[in-house]
Design a protein around this motif. Structure first.
Motif: not given
Ligand SMILES: Cc1cc2nc3c(=O)[nH]c(=O)nc-3n(C[C@H](O)[C@H](O)[C@H](O)COP(=O)(O)OP(=O)(O)OC[C@H]3O[C@@H](n4cnc5c(N)ncnc54)[C@H](O)[C@@H]3O)c2cc1C
Ligand SMILES: Cc1cc2nc3c(=O)[nH]c(=O)nc-3n(C[C@H](O)[C@H](O)[C@H](O)COP(=O)(O)OP(=O)(O)OC[C@H]3O[C@@H](n4cnc5c(N)ncnc54)[C@H](O)[C@@H]3O)c2cc1C
Lengths: 395, 457
Positions: B11, B13-14, B35, B41-43, B75, B115, B118, B210, B304-305
């Motif tokens: 769950v 796709a970041g 996702d 790609g997530g955030q 989804t 996954a 935040a 940056h 994770a993440g």
């Molecule tokens: C503004 C900003 C700038 C950033 N810049 C940087 C940077 O320059 N360098 C860096 O290293 N990090 C940066 N980060 C941090 C980076 O985005 C995160 O560390 C990284 O995206 C975390 O990955 P993740 O896979 O844990 O979560 P995410 O990338 O947040 O992915 C989580 C995914 O899960 C999905 N999801 C959540 N709940 C559900 C659900 N119930 N059902 C289905 N899907 C769900 C979400 O829609 C999302 O697509 C930045 C973050 C922000 C907010």
């Protein structure tokens, strides 16, 4: 406050709060302890229905009628004493509407209402068209309806908080984060104090108002009563335009589930709007111990019945689901009064799915018995030494 | 319904979820990747309309799905519960949240990787509810995906290194960034720390890039400064900035009014924990607790993440890789121990701990609010009303706090306001209870009522 309390109430749910309020109003020095936060147990997990409509003639209905009469007086008194803000409990005497949607449930509903009328409840049989006037979004599948003008609602956490605020205002204490572990006894075998995780509180009397955990505490105190949890879930929608749901509306099958004994999942629909515009949809009944895993099939069953009652709700987003454990005794009656096995121990528990509504009269009855005042109603059916309670507890 | 005994369900796709999918697939397992966004790609790995060809190619590689992966975009998992035959049952809805006709599906997963990432944290201040105030993450998403700048003259206010890439995205989308305000100490300080906390994470180079870009565009980077009020009649027109002492109390006499039509705020991150909480995973400090192989306290559930801690995209991806391999191994696939990823996790966690220590949210922010500044926007609960209601009603538990003050009862269910409200009433731990949201994503009553096993596919 100087010196020791006369009474320690264990449990700061709506029942403990009502008892503490009534005891302090009678001039007693009261301390309330709760192992968690006040009004965070079952009281924060239910709806706020104050109902006469769902009870068949008998002791519980008498308690409900007394409580329905007492709640507005009690809240008005609190408003004077502690101010309108601290006493705000969102009291709404909005009335209830019970509807039958199948041919089969129409006749039992009419019989039930007739019995209640004989017991002094206002229960007005109305034609389906009149029901649609009262509730324009109601399903047209309604075949019979009874209007109960005296059904009301309040917000349970606010109500409990108001009662406890009054206790504090009178010099009583409310101690969160204090777990009751048992009682200390005098040489004669009566209550000498309450043992807690934070030391012993000397006192002459202890009230067991531990809700679904009352069985546990009473056993620890050495005088077990048989009170168990019955799981229930409620759904909350996003806020809707005012007037979408106006009263408290129930499916006639509510009555069946309230009185029934089955362990399997039961749902009975109660739909009501709150002052914030959200609609509360209750609720399920299930015996699952204290297992708080949320089961989707339970939510689904509750949702399906509500959407059948108010088709307009099908499009509305559900924001949250929550639930708790209704405290019930084997004979489904509350336990209110002294425990003859342990002088100084009192019980106020086992209110199952109606503790919010029944709290006002429960507190008053307990205080009447405690002080020797003429009781607000016949206490005999609720006594702690009735066979249904202790027989199962010792087995 | 599908019963997944040979597939790993992921769950999110970041970076974390994608890495988990890749690791599981590499071990030979099938993957179901769920996702809520339209594209993987997530955030961090969002589609970036501002990127050059090389950047786009990098992103495409980073978000490419391994063979054998079924991706369910758009989804959301709205509930998770124990599956009758063991494992977890996921309840899904596919389609935009507000559209009718979303499809339902349930999946029973023996191996599940959460996954869910935040979202960034906003702190309230007078005017934060005006149109024109955004979270940094939302502003970056608009800039990246649609080349839309949230304003012509934008102020960024917050703490931590992730404000800088947002400034870059905004500049790329054509905004003028009036200033980047860091409430704490400058990122350049702790990242150069002799203990080498950022060593090898690539963060230093990234941030230096940056900062150089900000300098080229003459964007001031001001430490110990924040936006403490936004002004405007119906929309942001200006903001008050002020210098802060080490506790973030405003330094009197340092107020300045800055013209701006947008303010972006980012004060760290709040993990999306509702699925982990609903699955019964043990939590620690608001995050899902994990062991060495990213296993949670619930057998068959991995995390994770950012759900497990805030440490940037590299750490998220490394944890995802470990979790995906462990999940595949649980299903009987011979996954090789991801030694390199484990090393990256260890290094990343050191960085995460240093990040948390270097950019704490200090309590002085509470003094930015006026009595009537809204804390909970959904239910319109102001600061004084909140604090007074909690005090008068002795609301010292999460449930009673919500019901006694109405905070967190609205559509956001406390996602935005819970931590702020808990700190304002003096007990930050109360925020944890808000994460119990058995309905993890909005669902219509009619959808909830229908049984997807009997509904048309
Ligand atoms: C503004 C900003 C700038 C950033 N810049 C940087 C940077 O320059 N360098 C860096 O290293 N990090 C940066 N980060 C941090 C980076 O985005 C995160 O560390 C990284 O995206 C975390 O990955 P993740 O896979 O844990 O979560 P995410 O990338 O947040 O992915 C989580 C995914 O899960 C999905 N999801 C959540 N709940 C559900 C659900 N119930 N059902 C289905 N899907 C769900 C979400 O829609 C999302 O697509 C930045 C973050 C922000 C907010
Ligand atoms: C889904 C649902 C819907 C409901 N709807 C309604 C309704 O519409 N109308 C209605 O009237 N009723 C309703 N009810 C029932 C009602 O909520 C209960 O009857 C009522 O809240 C019981 O209150 P209580 O004070 O006995 O228990 P609680 O509120 O549970 O209070 C007991 C307190 O005791 C404390 N405690 C327990 N053990 C100890 C110990 N050893 N030491 C210290 N403290 C201890 C607990 O922490 C708790 O705070 C509903 C219940 C549910 C679950």
């Amino acid at each position: 406050m100087q010196g020791h309390p006369d009474v320690v109430v264990v449990g700061a749910g709506v029942i403990g709060a009502a008892c503490a309020e009534a005891l302090s109003a009678a001039g007693l020095r009261v301390t309330v302890v709760d192992r968690g936060a006040p009004a965070s147990g079952t009281t924060a997990a239910g709806e706020g229905n104050v109902l006469v409509s769902d009870k068949e003639p008998g002791p519980e209905l008498e308690l409900a009628k007394a409580s329905r009469r007492l709640w507005p007086e009690l809240l008005a008194g609190l408003a004077e004493e502690i101010g309108p803000q601290a006493s705000e409990a969102e009291w709404e005497p909005k009335g209830g509407l019970v509807v039958a949607t199948g041919g089969e449930s129409a006749a039992p509903l009419a019989d039930f209402a007739a019995g209640q009328r004989a017991a002094g409840v206002r229960a007005e049989e109305i034609a389906p068209d009149a029901a649609f006037d009262l509730e324009p979004h109601l399903t047209r599948a309604v075949t019979a309806a009874v209007h109960y003008p005296d059904d009301a609602q309040l917000q349970p956490v606010l109500a409990a908080a108001a009662l406890l605020a009054a206790v504090r205002a009178r010099g009583g204490r409310v101690r969160p984060g204090t777990e009751a572990l048992g009682v200390e006894r005098t040489a004669a075998g009566g209550v000498a104090g309450l043992r807690t995780g934070a030391g012993t509180i000397p006192c002459g009397a202890v009230v067991n108002a531990c809700g679904p955990w009352s069985g546990e505490f009473s056993a620890a105190a050495g005088a077990p009563v048989d009170v168990r949890p019955r799981r229930g879930m409620v759904l909350v929608t996003a806020p809707l335009p005012p007037g979408t749901v106006r009263r408290k509306v129930y499916d006639a099958d509510y009555v069946g589930a309230v009185a029934s004994d089955g362990a399997d999942l039961q749902t009975s629909t109660v739909v009501e709007s709150t002052r914030a515009g959200t609609v509360l949809i209750g609720s399920s009944r299930q015996r699952a111990g204290f297992d708080d895993t949320v089961r989707v099939d339970v939510l689904r069953a509750v949702a399906a019945k509500a959407a059948a009652l108010f088709p307009v709700l099908a499009r509305v987003p559900v924001m949250r689901a929550y639930g708790g454990f209704r405290p019930y005794a084997p004979d489904h009656l509350p336990v209110i009064g002294p425990d003859p096995r342990l002088p100084g121990l009192w019980h106020a528990t086992g209110h199952e799915g109606a503790g919010i509504g029944l709290a006002a009269a429960t507190g008053r009855l307990l205080a009447d018995l405690f002080t020797g005042a003429p009781p607000v109603l016949d206490p005999a059916p609720f006594r702690a030494d009735r066979p249904a309670l202790t027989a199962e507890a010792v087995s | 319904m599908s019963r997944e005994t040979a597939r790993v369900a992921v769950v999110g796709a970041g970076p974390a979820g994608l890495a988990a999918a890749r690791a599981a697939a590499a071990a030979g397992a099938g993957v179901l990747l769920i996702d809520s966004e339209p594209a993987p790609g997530g955030q961090y790995l969002r589609r970036d309309a501002l990127a050059d060809a090389a950047g786009t190619a990098r992103r495409d590689r980073a978000t490419a799905l391994p063979a054998g992966t079924e991706h369910l975009p758009d989804t959301s998992v709205w509930a998770v519960e124990p599956a009758p035959g063991g494992g977890r049952r996921l309840h899904l809805r596919t389609g935009p949240a507000d559209a009718p006709g979303r499809r339902g599906r349930t999946v029973d997963a023996a191996a599940l990787v959460l996954a869910t990432g935040a979202h960034d944290r906003a702190l309230p201040f007078p005017g934060w509810d005006l149109p024109g105030v955004f979270t940094a993450g939302a502003a970056q998403a608009l800039a990246k995906e649609q080349r839309i700048a949230v304003g012509r003259r934008v102020l960024l206010s917050g703490t931590g290194p992730f404000l800088l890439p947002v400034a870059r995205s905004l500049i790329g989308a054509g905004a003028r960034v009036a200033a980047v305000l860091e409430a704490g100490e400058p990122v350049t300080g702790w990242l150069r720390d002799p203990a080498g906390l950022a060593a090898g994470t690539g963060k230093l180079g990234e941030l230096a890039g940056h900062l150089a870009l900000l300098a080229r565009h003459r964007v001031p980077y001001r430490p110990r400064t924040a936006v403490v009020a936004a002004h405007g009649d119906g929309a942001v027109r200006a903001a008050t900035t002020v210098r802060l002492d080490p506790d973030w109390n405003p330094v009197p006499g340092t107020e300045r009014t800055v013209e701006a039509d947008a303010v972006c705020v980012g004060f760290g991150f709040t993990p999306r924990t509702e699925l982990a909480v609903a699955a019964g995973c043990a939590m620690a400090g608001g995050f899902a607790e994990v062991g060495a192989a990213q296993a949670t306290s619930v057998p068959g559930v991995f995390a994770a993440g950012e759900l497990t801690g805030i440490g940037g995209a590299d750490l998220a991806a490394a944890e995802g890789e470990v979790a995906g391999a462990a999940a595949a191994r649980l299903l009987g696939f011979a996954a090789r121990p991801p030694l390199r990823a484990l090393r990256r996790v260890r290094r990343g966690r050191r960085f995460a701990a240093a990040l948390a220590a270097a950019h704490p949210v200090r309590p002085g922010w509470q003094g930015w609010l006026r009595d009537d500044t809204l804390v909970c926007r959904c239910e319109e609960v102001g600061r004084a009303e909140l604090v007074e209601a909690a005090r008068a009603r002795q609301a010292v538990g999460t449930r009673s706090l919500k019901l006694a003050t109405r905070v967190g009862l609205g559509p956001c269910q406390g996602r935005i306001c819970a931590r702020n409200a808990a700190e304002l009433v003096g007990d930050p731990a109360l925020a944890d209870g808000f994460a119990r949201r058995p309905i993890a994503a909005p669902i219509r009553l009619g959808e909830l009522a229908e049984d997807p096993r009997t509904a048309a596919p």
